[in-house]
Design an enzyme around this catalytic site. Structure first.
Site, PDB file in Angstrom:
ATOM      1  N   LYS A  66       0.987  -1.233  -0.104  1.00 25.43           N
ATOM      2  CA  LYS A  66       0.038   0.048   0.068  1.00 25.43           C
ATOM      3  C   LYS A  66       0.765   1.162   0.013  1.00 25.43           C
ATOM      4  O   LYS A  66       0.528   2.195  -0.508  1.00 25.43           O
ATOM      5  CB  LYS A  66      -1.152  -0.020   1.247  1.00 25.43           C
ATOM      6  CG  LYS A  66      -2.020  -1.074   1.167  1.00 25.43           C
ATOM      7  CD  LYS A  66      -2.823  -0.985   2.229  1.00 25.43           C
ATOM      8  CE  LYS A  66      -4.192  -2.096   2.373  1.00 25.43           C
ATOM      9  NZ  LYS A  66      -4.972  -1.776   3.306  1.00 25.43           N
ATOM     10  N   ASP A 100     -10.170   2.294   2.516  1.00 22.67           N
ATOM     11  CA  ASP A 100     -10.536   1.654   3.943  1.00 22.67           C
ATOM     12  C   ASP A 100     -11.088   2.757   4.918  1.00 22.67           C
ATOM     13  O   ASP A 100     -12.059   2.035   5.208  1.00 22.67           O
ATOM     14  CB  ASP A 100      -8.997   1.430   4.473  1.00 22.67           C
ATOM     15  CG  ASP A 100      -8.437   0.424   3.778  1.00 22.67           C
ATOM     16  OD1 ASP A 100      -8.964  -0.485   3.441  1.00 22.67           O
ATOM     17  OD2 ASP A 100      -7.011   0.196   4.035  1.00 22.67           O
ATOM     18  N   GLY A 124      -5.047   2.313  18.448  1.00 21.91           N
ATOM     19  CA  GLY A 124      -3.868   1.909  17.575  1.00 21.91           C
ATOM     20  C   GLY A 124      -3.435   3.112  16.463  1.00 21.91           C
ATOM     21  O   GLY A 124      -4.327   4.196  16.255  1.00 21.91           O
ATOM     22  N   GLY A 127      -1.489   1.423   9.899  1.00 25.26           N
ATOM     23  CA  GLY A 127      -2.110   1.849   8.388  1.00 25.26           C
ATOM     24  C   GLY A 127      -3.550   2.029   8.314  1.00 25.26           C
ATOM     25  O   GLY A 127      -4.038   3.017   7.700  1.00 25.26           O
ATOM     26  N   ASN A 147      -2.503   4.983  21.440  1.00 25.75           N
ATOM     27  CA  ASN A 147      -1.674   3.860  20.979  1.00 25.75           C
ATOM     28  C   ASN A 147      -0.471   3.482  22.157  1.00 25.75           C
ATOM     29  O   ASN A 147      -0.160   4.408  22.970  1.00 25.75           O
ATOM     30  CB  ASN A 147      -0.709   4.632  19.554  1.00 25.75           C
ATOM     31  CG  ASN A 147       0.261   3.192  18.990  1.00 25.75           C
ATOM     32  OD1 ASN A 147      -0.832   2.252  18.571  1.00 25.75           O
ATOM     33  ND2 ASN A 147       1.401   3.340  18.676  1.00 25.75           N
ATOM     34  N   THR A 149       2.610   3.288  22.111  1.00 28.21           N
ATOM     35  CA  THR A 149       3.763   4.114  21.855  1.00 28.21           C
ATOM     36  C   THR A 149       2.916   5.487  21.535  1.00 28.21           C
ATOM     37  O   THR A 149       2.462   5.831  20.458  1.00 28.21           O
ATOM     38  CB  THR A 149       4.390   3.745  20.633  1.00 28.21           C
ATOM     39  OG1 THR A 149       5.033   2.382  20.829  1.00 28.21           O
ATOM     40  CG2 THR A 149       5.820   4.693  20.351  1.00 28.21           C
ATOM     41  N   LYS A 152       3.863   7.832  18.497  1.00 24.48           N
ATOM     42  CA  LYS A 152       3.236   7.465  16.976  1.00 24.48           C
ATOM     43  C   LYS A 152       1.741   7.962  16.997  1.00 24.48           C
ATOM     44  O   LYS A 152       1.463   8.640  15.977  1.00 24.48           O
ATOM     45  CB  LYS A 152       3.234   6.044  16.969  1.00 24.48           C
ATOM     46  CG  LYS A 152       2.914   5.461  15.492  1.00 24.48           C
ATOM     47  CD  LYS A 152       3.007   4.202  15.465  1.00 24.48           C
ATOM     48  CE  LYS A 152       2.556   3.734  13.955  1.00 24.48           C
ATOM     49  NZ  LYS A 152       3.104   2.062  13.861  1.00 24.48           N
ATOM     50  N   ILE A 215     -12.397  -3.751  13.830  1.00 25.46           N
ATOM     51  CA  ILE A 215     -11.996  -3.828  12.508  1.00 25.46           C
ATOM     52  C   ILE A 215     -11.594  -5.236  12.103  1.00 25.46           C
ATOM     53  O   ILE A 215     -11.341  -5.727  11.081  1.00 25.46           O
ATOM     54  CB  ILE A 215     -11.302  -3.030  11.749  1.00 25.46           C
ATOM     55  CG1 ILE A 215      -9.637  -3.094  12.372  1.00 25.46           C
ATOM     56  CG2 ILE A 215     -11.815  -1.487  12.212  1.00 25.46           C
ATOM     57  CD1 ILE A 215      -8.721  -2.102  11.485  1.00 25.46           C
ATOM     58  N   GLY A 238     -15.769  -5.998  11.994  1.00 28.76           N
ATOM     59  CA  GLY A 238     -15.170  -5.827  10.981  1.00 28.76           C
ATOM     60  C   GLY A 238     -15.356  -6.465   9.586  1.00 28.76           C
ATOM     61  O   GLY A 238     -14.891  -5.603   8.460  1.00 28.76           O
ATOM     62  N   GLN A 245     -15.290  -1.282   1.765  1.00 30.14           N
ATOM     63  CA  GLN A 245     -14.130  -0.643   1.253  1.00 30.14           C
ATOM     64  C   GLN A 245     -13.907  -1.544  -0.103  1.00 30.14           C
ATOM     65  O   GLN A 245     -13.530  -0.993  -1.048  1.00 30.14           O
ATOM     66  CB  GLN A 245     -12.851  -0.847   2.015  1.00 30.14           C
ATOM     67  CG  GLN A 245     -12.416  -2.519   2.313  1.00 30.14           C
ATOM     68  CD  GLN A 245     -11.608  -3.167   1.253  1.00 30.14           C
ATOM     69  OE1 GLN A 245     -10.970  -2.504   0.313  1.00 30.14           O
ATOM     70  NE2 GLN A 245     -11.878  -4.398   1.121  1.00 30.14           N
TER      71      GLN A 245
END
Length: 273
Positions: A66, A100, A124, A127, A147, A149, A152, A215, A238, A245
């Site tokens: 992607k 998406d 999250g 992507g 997230n 982290t 991010k 999802i 999901g 999509q």
């Protein structure tokens, strides 16, 4: 002569896209066929150019292609901002799109969620989270990205702020964030096979006015969705994001809106096998 469509990825054998799209083509009596081809990142440019030269109608892209596609195709503004392409149309050159986020948006709207003005918490920062955050913020939601982290999530929120209202943070206050939210979207792999016991939250963190959208579609009902039901919250699987999509890609390629119910049935049958 049948028009060929395909999904490129590596791995790609698990993809439900061929069953989903071929069911829609058959239902609409269209002379089209959809295949899955294993294509590496290094082979993508040649594969796309070959598909175009051979008259393919279009292709979908999955991992790990992607982001690589951005170097090759003419990405539309949303796909460029997201930083990923999952749909390529060959009618006017090689145009790239990302469906998406639209898939997530339509899944929520089908369940009666009014995105504009909603407080949306996305767990999250990968992507899928990126695509969904851009789409929902653009459509008027106030988006919080959490997230493990935190850096991010903060970086992603800064990017999303170009199209709407977004902020990023870590997981440390996830429970209180959920209680303040209208919609929780899980974009982590927690709960996906084989880790079916994983979940980003439990019923004690949720409330009955919450919509919980996972999802992950394998298993069909994740632990997160079971916990949401215990809390009296609305749940969205999901599967519908996968269907919508795909339906948007179908529309881009053909100009025809496919039967989502037929595509959903094909996905569910694929998950049962």
């Amino acid at each position: 002569m049948r028009t060929v469509f395909a999904v490129f990825g590596d791995p790609v054998g698990h993809s439900l896209s061929p069953a989903m799209h071929n069911a829609a083509f058959e239902a609409l009596d269209m002379e089209c066929t959809y295949y899955a081809f294993r294509v590496s990142r290094e082979e993508l440019k040649a594969a796309l150019e070959g598909a175009k030269a051979m008259g393919f109608g279009g292709v979908n892209l999955t991992v790990p292609l992607k982001q690589e596609a951005l170097k090759i195709v003419d990405a539309d503004p949303l796909a460029a901002a997201i930083g990923a392409v999952n749909t390529v149309d060959f009618r006017n050159g090689m145009k790239g799109y990302n469906t998406d986020g639209i898939g997530a948006k339509l899944s929520l709207e089908e369940e009666g969620v009014d995105i504009r003005g909603s407080e949306v918490l996305i767990a999250g920062a990968g992507g899928a989270a990126r695509a969904i955050a851009f789409q929902l913020a653009k459509d008027g939601a106030s988006v919080t990205i959490a997230n493990r982290t935190a850096e991010k999530a903060i970086e992603l929120a800064a990017d999303v702020s170009a199209v709407g209202n977004a902020r990023g943070c870590g997981f440390e206050n996830l429970g209180s964030l959920i209680r303040e939210s209208d919609v929780l979207v899980n974009c982590t792999v927690l709960g996906m096979k084989p880790d079916i016991g994983g979940t980003v939250a439990t019923a004690k963190d949720m409330h009955s006015d919450l919509t919980v959208f996972d999802i992950v579609y394998n298993p069909l009902e994740t632990r997160l969705l079971r916990e949401a039901k215990l809390a009296g919250a609305k749940t969205v699987t999901g599967v519908m994001m996968l269907v919508y999509q795909g339906a948007e890609a179908f529309r881009i390629w053909t100009g025809v809106r496919p039967p989502a119910d037929v595509m959903k049935r094909a996905v569910l049958e694929g998950l049962r096998t």
